[in-house]
Motif scaffolding. Structure first.
Motif, PDB file in Angstrom:
ATOM      1  N   SER A  17       0.822  -1.221   0.000  1.00 32.46           N
ATOM      2  CA  SER A  17       0.000   0.000   0.000  1.00 32.46           C
ATOM      3  C   SER A  17       0.851   1.264   0.000  1.00 32.46           C
ATOM      4  O   SER A  17       0.381   2.334  -0.378  1.00 32.46           O
ATOM      5  CB  SER A  17      -0.917   0.019   1.231  1.00 32.46           C
ATOM      6  OG  SER A  17      -0.155  -0.186   2.405  1.00 32.46           O
ATOM      7  N   SER A  41      -3.779  -2.428   6.991  1.00 31.26           N
ATOM      8  CA  SER A  41      -4.805  -1.565   7.570  1.00 31.26           C
ATOM      9  C   SER A  41      -5.088  -0.299   6.785  1.00 31.26           C
ATOM     10  O   SER A  41      -6.152   0.293   6.938  1.00 31.26           O
ATOM     11  CB  SER A  41      -4.402  -1.184   8.998  1.00 31.26           C
ATOM     12  OG  SER A  41      -3.086  -0.686   8.992  1.00 31.26           O
ATOM     13  N   ASN A  42      -4.160   0.113   5.951  1.00 31.34           N
ATOM     14  CA  ASN A  42      -4.317   1.419   5.305  1.00 31.34           C
ATOM     15  C   ASN A  42      -5.034   1.285   3.957  1.00 31.34           C
ATOM     16  O   ASN A  42      -4.437   1.361   2.876  1.00 31.34           O
ATOM     17  CB  ASN A  42      -2.932   2.052   5.127  1.00 31.34           C
ATOM     18  CG  ASN A  42      -3.025   3.541   4.931  1.00 31.34           C
ATOM     19  OD1 ASN A  42      -4.020   4.048   4.422  1.00 31.34           O
ATOM     20  ND2 ASN A  42      -1.980   4.243   5.317  1.00 31.34           N
ATOM     21  N   ASN A  92       7.570  -8.331   1.367  1.00 35.83           N
ATOM     22  CA  ASN A  92       8.046  -6.963   1.640  1.00 35.83           C
ATOM     23  C   ASN A  92       7.480  -6.386   2.932  1.00 35.83           C
ATOM     24  O   ASN A  92       8.107  -5.509   3.528  1.00 35.83           O
ATOM     25  CB  ASN A  92       7.665  -6.069   0.457  1.00 35.83           C
ATOM     26  CG  ASN A  92       7.797  -4.602   0.786  1.00 35.83           C
ATOM     27  OD1 ASN A  92       8.891  -4.039   0.760  1.00 35.83           O
ATOM     28  ND2 ASN A  92       6.670  -3.952   1.133  1.00 35.83           N
ATOM     29  N   TYR A 157      14.434  -5.526  15.131  1.00 37.73           N
ATOM     30  CA  TYR A 157      14.379  -5.415  13.669  1.00 37.73           C
ATOM     31  C   TYR A 157      15.581  -6.122  13.028  1.00 37.73           C
ATOM     32  O   TYR A 157      15.433  -6.871  12.052  1.00 37.73           O
ATOM     33  CB  TYR A 157      14.358  -3.922  13.319  1.00 37.73           C
ATOM     34  CG  TYR A 157      14.202  -3.580  11.861  1.00 37.73           C
ATOM     35  CD1 TYR A 157      12.949  -3.638  11.234  1.00 37.73           C
ATOM     36  CD2 TYR A 157      15.291  -3.157  11.104  1.00 37.73           C
ATOM     37  CE1 TYR A 157      12.813  -3.295   9.901  1.00 37.73           C
ATOM     38  CE2 TYR A 157      15.161  -2.806   9.786  1.00 37.73           C
ATOM     39  CZ  TYR A 157      13.920  -2.878   9.175  1.00 37.73           C
ATOM     40  OH  TYR A 157      13.787  -2.527   7.846  1.00 37.73           O
ATOM     41  N   THR A 192      10.979   6.543   2.683  1.00 34.17           N
ATOM     42  CA  THR A 192       9.586   6.097   2.860  1.00 34.17           C
ATOM     43  C   THR A 192       9.123   6.537   4.252  1.00 34.17           C
ATOM     44  O   THR A 192       9.907   7.049   5.050  1.00 34.17           O
ATOM     45  CB  THR A 192       9.458   4.546   2.812  1.00 34.17           C
ATOM     46  OG1 THR A 192      10.053   4.011   4.006  1.00 34.17           O
ATOM     47  CG2 THR A 192      10.109   3.948   1.592  1.00 34.17           C
TER      48      THR A 192
HETATM   49  P1  NAP Z   1       6.393   1.530   4.990  1.00 42.70           P
HETATM   50  O1  NAP Z   1       6.407   2.700   4.070  1.00 42.70           O
HETATM   51  O2  NAP Z   1       6.206   1.721   6.444  1.00 42.70           O
HETATM   52  O3  NAP Z   1       5.304   0.481   4.422  1.00 42.70           O
HETATM   53  C1  NAP Z   1       5.111  -0.732   5.107  1.00 42.70           C
HETATM   54  C2  NAP Z   1       4.114  -1.580   4.352  1.00 42.70           C
HETATM   55  O4  NAP Z   1       4.007  -2.846   5.033  1.00 42.70           O
HETATM   56  C3  NAP Z   1       2.716  -0.986   4.309  1.00 42.70           C
HETATM   57  O5  NAP Z   1       2.133  -1.329   3.073  1.00 42.70           O
HETATM   58  C4  NAP Z   1       1.997  -1.704   5.460  1.00 42.70           C
HETATM   59  O6  NAP Z   1       0.577  -1.824   5.268  1.00 42.70           O
HETATM   60  C5  NAP Z   1       2.630  -3.081   5.333  1.00 42.70           C
HETATM   61  N1  NAP Z   1       2.526  -3.891   6.549  1.00 42.70           N
HETATM   62  C6  NAP Z   1       3.071  -3.658   7.769  1.00 42.70           C
HETATM   63  N2  NAP Z   1       2.754  -4.659   8.608  1.00 42.70           N
HETATM   64  C7  NAP Z   1       1.994  -5.541   7.890  1.00 42.70           C
HETATM   65  C8  NAP Z   1       1.366  -6.773   8.193  1.00 42.70           C
HETATM   66  N3  NAP Z   1       1.442  -7.313   9.421  1.00 42.70           N
HETATM   67  N4  NAP Z   1       0.667  -7.398   7.212  1.00 42.70           N
HETATM   68  C9  NAP Z   1       0.579  -6.867   5.975  1.00 42.70           C
HETATM   69  N5  NAP Z   1       1.157  -5.694   5.614  1.00 42.70           N
HETATM   70  C10 NAP Z   1       1.854  -5.048   6.583  1.00 42.70           C
HETATM   71  O7  NAP Z   1       7.761   0.704   4.876  1.00 42.70           O
HETATM   72  P2  NAP Z   1       8.878   0.635   3.719  1.00 42.70           P
HETATM   73  O8  NAP Z   1       9.956   1.557   4.091  1.00 42.70           O
HETATM   74  O9  NAP Z   1       8.244   0.700   2.385  1.00 42.70           O
HETATM   75  O10 NAP Z   1       9.422  -0.845   4.008  1.00 42.70           O
HETATM   76  C11 NAP Z   1       9.126  -1.948   3.168  1.00 42.70           C
HETATM   77  C12 NAP Z   1      10.094  -3.062   3.521  1.00 42.70           C
HETATM   78  O11 NAP Z   1      11.437  -2.623   3.291  1.00 42.70           O
HETATM   79  C13 NAP Z   1      10.034  -3.499   4.981  1.00 42.70           C
HETATM   80  O12 NAP Z   1      10.207  -4.886   5.088  1.00 42.70           O
HETATM   81  C14 NAP Z   1      11.219  -2.774   5.596  1.00 42.70           C
HETATM   82  O13 NAP Z   1      11.689  -3.418   6.738  1.00 42.70           O
HETATM   83  C15 NAP Z   1      12.205  -2.827   4.451  1.00 42.70           C
HETATM   84  N6  NAP Z   1      13.267  -1.820   4.524  1.00 42.70           N
HETATM   85  C16 NAP Z   1      12.985  -0.483   4.490  1.00 42.70           C
HETATM   86  C17 NAP Z   1      14.017   0.438   4.549  1.00 42.70           C
HETATM   87  C18 NAP Z   1      13.801   1.929   4.488  1.00 42.70           C
HETATM   88  O14 NAP Z   1      14.777   2.677   4.667  1.00 42.70           O
HETATM   89  N7  NAP Z   1      12.617   2.410   4.214  1.00 42.70           N
HETATM   90  C19 NAP Z   1      15.337  -0.026   4.693  1.00 42.70           C
HETATM   91  C20 NAP Z   1      15.581  -1.386   4.746  1.00 42.70           C
HETATM   92  C21 NAP Z   1      14.539  -2.270   4.644  1.00 42.70           C
HETATM   93  P3  NAP Z   1      -0.450  -0.651   5.788  1.00 42.70           P
HETATM   94  O15 NAP Z   1      -0.279   0.492   4.834  1.00 42.70           O
HETATM   95  O16 NAP Z   1      -1.799  -1.251   5.702  1.00 42.70           O
HETATM   96  O17 NAP Z   1      -0.033  -0.304   7.185  1.00 42.70           O
END
Ligand code: NAP
Length: 247
Positions: A17, A41-42, A92, A157, A192
Motif C-alpha cells: 500500500s 490496515s491502510n 516486503n 528489527y 519512505t
Molecule cells: P512503509 O512505508 O512503512 O510500508 C510498510 C508496508 O508494510 C505498508 O504497506 C503496510 O501496510 C505493510 N505492513 C506492515 N505490517 C503488515 C502486516 N502485518 N501485514 C501486511 N502488511 C503489513 O515501509 P517501507 O519503508 O516501504 O518498508 C518496506 C520493507 O522494506 C520493509 O520490510 C522494511 O523493513 C524494508 N526496509 C525499508 C528500509 C527503508 O529505509 N525504508 C530499509 C531497509 C529495509 P499498511 O499500509 O496497511 O499499514
C-alpha cells in the motif's frame, strides 16, 4: 499459454500500500504482470496504489490480510489461489518498533519478529507448492542492511531481518532443483514513511553516495530478480544502500 506461463505472470507483493512495496507493485505491473497488492490496515493508501497502476494500464487487485496472522493468511490466500496461480512472491511487509534494548518491550520484539518472520513463513508456505508444481517460481525477501551489520535501537528489527537472510539462503537450497529462485534484497536508507522522524540530512552524511535511496530504485532490482534474466541468481543477499556498510 501453458499453466506455468500463466503462473509467471501473477505476483503477490506484501505490504504494497505504501513505500517500497507500492513501488515494487507498480514496477511489476509495468513489466506486464498481474499484481496482487497486499496491505494490512491502510485501505485508502492501498486503493490509491491500485488506482495508480490501473491508470497506467496495469492489471492489479487488492488483498487485505495481516501477514503474521495464520487465520487471515490462510483465508485470504485460499481465496486468491482459487483464482490465480501465483509464481512470483515478494515478501516486503515489515515494520520497525525501535527502542534501546534495555527499554525494549516484549511486545515490540514480538510485533517485529512476527511480521517479518511469521509473515515470511505463513505467506511463503501457502504459495510454495504451486511453484513446486509448476517447476518455476521467484521469491524475493526484503530484508535490510540492519540485518547484515546491525543497527542501534533496532535489536528486534535486526534480528528479524538477519533471520530472514538465513531463511532465504536455506529455502534457496531446498527449492533450486525445482527452478525456483529465492533471494533477499537488503536496502539501506530508502525514502519512505518508515524513516519517520529520523534526521534525513544526518543520514545522508553517512552514505557514501550522499543521498537516500528511492523506492523505485529498490523496485528496479526486484524487477530484475523476478525476471528470466535472473534465472541463475539464487540464495543471494543483494545490498542497495548507496555504499553504506560496504566496508
Ligand atoms: P512503509 O512505508 O512503512 O510500508 C510498510 C508496508 O508494510 C505498508 O504497506 C503496510 O501496510 C505493510 N505492513 C506492515 N505490517 C503488515 C502486516 N502485518 N501485514 C501486511 N502488511 C503489513 O515501509 P517501507 O519503508 O516501504 O518498508 C518496506 C520493507 O522494506 C520493509 O520490510 C522494511 O523493513 C524494508 N526496509 C525499508 C528500509 C527503508 O529505509 N525504508 C530499509 C531497509 C529495509 P499498511 O499500509 O496497511 O499499514
Amino acid at each position: 499459454m501453458s499453466a506455468s506461463d500463466a503462473q509467471r505472470r501473477v505476483a503477490l507483493v506484501t505490504g504494497a500500500s505504501r513505500g517500497i512495496g507500492r513501488a515494487i507493485a507498480e514496477r511489476l505491473a509495468a513489466d506486464g504482470l498481474h499484481v496482487v497488492l497486499n496491505y494490512r490496515s491502510n485501505q485508502a493508501a492501498a486503493e490509491e496504489a491500485l488506482a495508480a497502476i490501473r491508470e497506467r494500464g496495469g492489471s492489479a487487485e487488492l488483498c487485505r490480510f495481516d501477514v503474521g496472522d495464520e487465520a487471515e493468511v490462510s483465508a485470504a490466500l485460499g481465496e486468491l489461489k482459487s483464482r490465480h496461480r501465483i509464481g512470483v512472491l515478494v515478501n516486503n511487509a515489515g515494520l520497525a518498533r525501535d527502542a534501546a534494548f534495555p527499554a525494549m518491550s516484549l511486545d515490540a520484539w514480538r510485533e517485529v519478529t512476527r511480521t517479518t518472520l511469521d509473515g515470511f513463513f505463513l505467506v511463503t508456505q501457502a504459495l510454495v507448492m504451486d511453484m513446486v508444481g509448476a517447476r518455476w517460481g521467484r521469491i524475493v525477501n526484503i530484508t535490510s542492511l540492519a540485518g547484515q551489520i546491525g543497527s542501534r535501537g533496532q535489536v528486534n528489527y535486526s534480528a528479524a531481518k538477519a533471520g530472514l537472510i538465513g531463511a532465504t539462503r536455506s529455502l534457496a537450497l531446498e527449492l533450486a532443483k525445482r527452478k525456483i529462485t529465492v533471494n533477499a534484497v537488503a536496502p539501506g536508507f530508502i525514502e519512505t514513511d518508515m524513516l519517520g522522524a529520523l534526521p534525513t540530512d544526518e543520514l545522508k552524511k553517512l552514505v557514501p553516495l550522499q543521498r537516500l535511496g528511492t523506492p523505485h530504485e529498490v523496485a528496479g532490482l526486484v524487477s530484475y530478480l523476478v525476471s528470466d534474466a535472473a534465472a541463475y541468481v539464487t540464495g543471494q543477499v543483494i545490498g542497495i544502500n548507496g555504499g553504506l556498510g560496504a566496508g
